[in-house]
Design a protein around this motif. Structure first.
Motif, PDB file in Angstrom:
ATOM      1  N   GLU A 235      12.244  56.396  98.213  1.00  0.00           N
ATOM      2  CA  GLU A 235      13.095  57.533  98.502  1.00  0.00           C
ATOM      3  C   GLU A 235      14.376  57.460  97.663  1.00  0.00           C
ATOM      4  O   GLU A 235      14.778  56.396  97.195  1.00  0.00           O
ATOM      5  CB  GLU A 235      13.456  57.567  99.991  1.00  0.00           C
ATOM      6  N   ARG A 236      14.988  58.630  97.499  1.00  0.00           N
ATOM      7  CA  ARG A 236      16.256  58.663  96.780  1.00  0.00           C
ATOM      8  C   ARG A 236      17.305  57.887  97.582  1.00  0.00           C
ATOM      9  O   ARG A 236      17.422  58.049  98.796  1.00  0.00           O
ATOM     10  CB  ARG A 236      16.685  60.113  96.579  1.00  0.00           C
ATOM     11  N   GLU A 237      18.073  57.072  96.881  1.00  0.00           N
ATOM     12  CA  GLU A 237      19.015  56.149  97.505  1.00  0.00           C
ATOM     13  C   GLU A 237      20.436  56.449  97.065  1.00  0.00           C
ATOM     14  O   GLU A 237      20.703  56.628  95.861  1.00  0.00           O
ATOM     15  CB  GLU A 237      18.647  54.710  97.109  1.00  0.00           C
ATOM     16  N   PHE A 238      21.354  56.471  98.011  1.00  0.00           N
ATOM     17  CA  PHE A 238      22.761  56.659  97.695  1.00  0.00           C
ATOM     18  C   PHE A 238      23.296  55.442  96.953  1.00  0.00           C
ATOM     19  O   PHE A 238      23.019  54.295  97.336  1.00  0.00           O
ATOM     20  CB  PHE A 238      23.551  56.871  98.980  1.00  0.00           C
ATOM     21  N   VAL A 239      24.082  55.695  95.902  1.00  0.00           N
ATOM     22  CA  VAL A 239      24.712  54.622  95.138  1.00  0.00           C
ATOM     23  C   VAL A 239      26.223  54.631  95.340  1.00  0.00           C
ATOM     24  O   VAL A 239      26.820  53.599  95.640  1.00  0.00           O
ATOM     25  CB  VAL A 239      24.375  54.742  93.641  1.00  0.00           C
ATOM     26  N   GLY A 240      26.840  55.782  95.166  1.00  0.00           N
ATOM     27  CA  GLY A 240      28.286  55.850  95.318  1.00  0.00           C
ATOM     28  C   GLY A 240      28.780  57.281  95.245  1.00  0.00           C
ATOM     29  O   GLY A 240      28.063  58.180  94.830  1.00  0.00           O
TER      30      GLY A 240
ATOM     31  N   CYS B   1      23.293  62.268  89.135  1.00  0.00           N
ATOM     32  CA  CYS B   1      24.592  62.624  89.684  1.00  0.00           C
ATOM     33  C   CYS B   1      24.458  63.965  90.389  1.00  0.00           C
ATOM     34  O   CYS B   1      23.552  64.751  90.101  1.00  0.00           O
ATOM     35  CB  CYS B   1      25.681  62.662  88.622  1.00  0.00           C
ATOM     36  N   ALA B   2      25.369  64.174  91.322  1.00  0.00           N
ATOM     37  CA  ALA B   2      25.311  65.378  92.131  1.00  0.00           C
ATOM     38  C   ALA B   2      26.721  65.818  92.491  1.00  0.00           C
ATOM     39  O   ALA B   2      27.644  65.003  92.518  1.00  0.00           O
ATOM     40  CB  ALA B   2      24.504  65.126  93.398  1.00  0.00           C
ATOM     41  N   ALA B   3      26.856  67.102  92.764  1.00  0.00           N
ATOM     42  CA  ALA B   3      28.149  67.680  93.118  1.00  0.00           C
ATOM     43  C   ALA B   3      28.074  68.316  94.499  1.00  0.00           C
ATOM     44  O   ALA B   3      27.137  69.041  94.808  1.00  0.00           O
ATOM     45  CB  ALA B   3      28.572  68.723  92.090  1.00  0.00           C
ATOM     46  N   ASP B   4      29.084  68.000  95.295  1.00  0.00           N
ATOM     47  CA  ASP B   4      29.172  68.548  96.649  1.00  0.00           C
ATOM     48  C   ASP B   4      30.390  69.452  96.714  1.00  0.00           C
ATOM     49  O   ASP B   4      31.496  69.026  96.357  1.00  0.00           O
ATOM     50  CB  ASP B   4      29.300  67.401  97.655  1.00  0.00           C
ATOM     51  N   THR B   5      30.210  70.673  97.144  1.00  0.00           N
ATOM     52  CA  THR B   5      31.312  71.632  97.187  1.00  0.00           C
ATOM     53  C   THR B   5      31.912  71.779  98.577  1.00  0.00           C
ATOM     54  O   THR B   5      32.807  72.590  98.781  1.00  0.00           O
ATOM     55  CB  THR B   5      30.845  73.013  96.694  1.00  0.00           C
TER      56      THR B   5
ATOM     57  N   ARG C  65      25.032  61.312 101.902  1.00  0.00           N
ATOM     58  CA  ARG C  65      23.747  61.928 102.199  1.00  0.00           C
ATOM     59  C   ARG C  65      23.351  62.908 101.110  1.00  0.00           C
ATOM     60  O   ARG C  65      24.116  63.809 100.767  1.00  0.00           O
ATOM     61  CB  ARG C  65      23.803  62.626 103.558  1.00  0.00           C
ATOM     62  N   ALA C  66      22.157  62.755 100.577  1.00  0.00           N
ATOM     63  CA  ALA C  66      21.697  63.602  99.484  1.00  0.00           C
ATOM     64  C   ALA C  66      21.704  65.073  99.876  1.00  0.00           C
ATOM     65  O   ALA C  66      22.012  65.941  99.051  1.00  0.00           O
ATOM     66  CB  ALA C  66      20.304  63.177  99.041  1.00  0.00           C
ATOM     67  N   GLN C  67      21.402  65.361 101.130  1.00  0.00           N
ATOM     68  CA  GLN C  67      21.324  66.757 101.551  1.00  0.00           C
ATOM     69  C   GLN C  67      22.682  67.442 101.580  1.00  0.00           C
ATOM     70  O   GLN C  67      22.751  68.672 101.698  1.00  0.00           O
ATOM     71  CB  GLN C  67      20.647  66.877 102.920  1.00  0.00           C
TER      72      GLN C  67
END
Length: 127
Positions: free
Chosen positions: A44-49, A96-100, A110-112
């Motif tokens: 599963e996708r894992e949180f890194v930071g 990488c991901a962006a949360d607004t 959390r990826a979601q």
């Protein structure tokens, strides 16, 4: 819309270092936090930071604490993941991901929670 482009992955040996970059473009003013996640084959996708976009507060997973650090250069709209003392178990595709959405740092583990994602960059660590 926010566009994210990761770079910096590659094949390294155990103990080496790598720095991943994530360049954000588009409506970057809407970003509250940026995150790094990884996914190994069959896992599963894992949180890194994660790092807040304006204040620079950071939080990293226990599995990488002391080896990985997150930073940002606001003028470049870029977030970095410095990875030191790499281990074979760090092998994965890194995203990488962006949360607004504002929130305390734990919500950004959390990826979601994230709205936008990059295409990923592969990191392979040989033993």
């Amino acid at each position: 819309q926010v566009q994210l482009v990761e770079s910096g992955g590659g094949l390294v040996q155990a103990g080496d270092s790598l720095r991943l970059s994530c360049a954000a473009s588009g409506r970057t003013v809407s970003i509250y936090a940026m995150g790094w996640f990884r996914q190994a084959p069959g896992k599963e996708r894992e949180f890194v930071g994660t790092i807040t976009w304006n204040g620079g507060s950071t939080y990293v997973a226990d599995s990488v604490a002391g080896r990985f650090t997150i930073s940002r250069v606001s003028a470049k709209n870029t977030v970095y993941l410095q990875m030191n003392s790499l281990k074979p178990e760090d092998t994965a595709a890194y995203y990488c991901a962006a949360d607004t959405t504002p929130g305390i740092l734990v919500t950004h583990t959390r990826a979601q929670s994230y709205d936008y994602w990059g295409q990923g960059t592969q990191v392979t660590v040989s033993s």
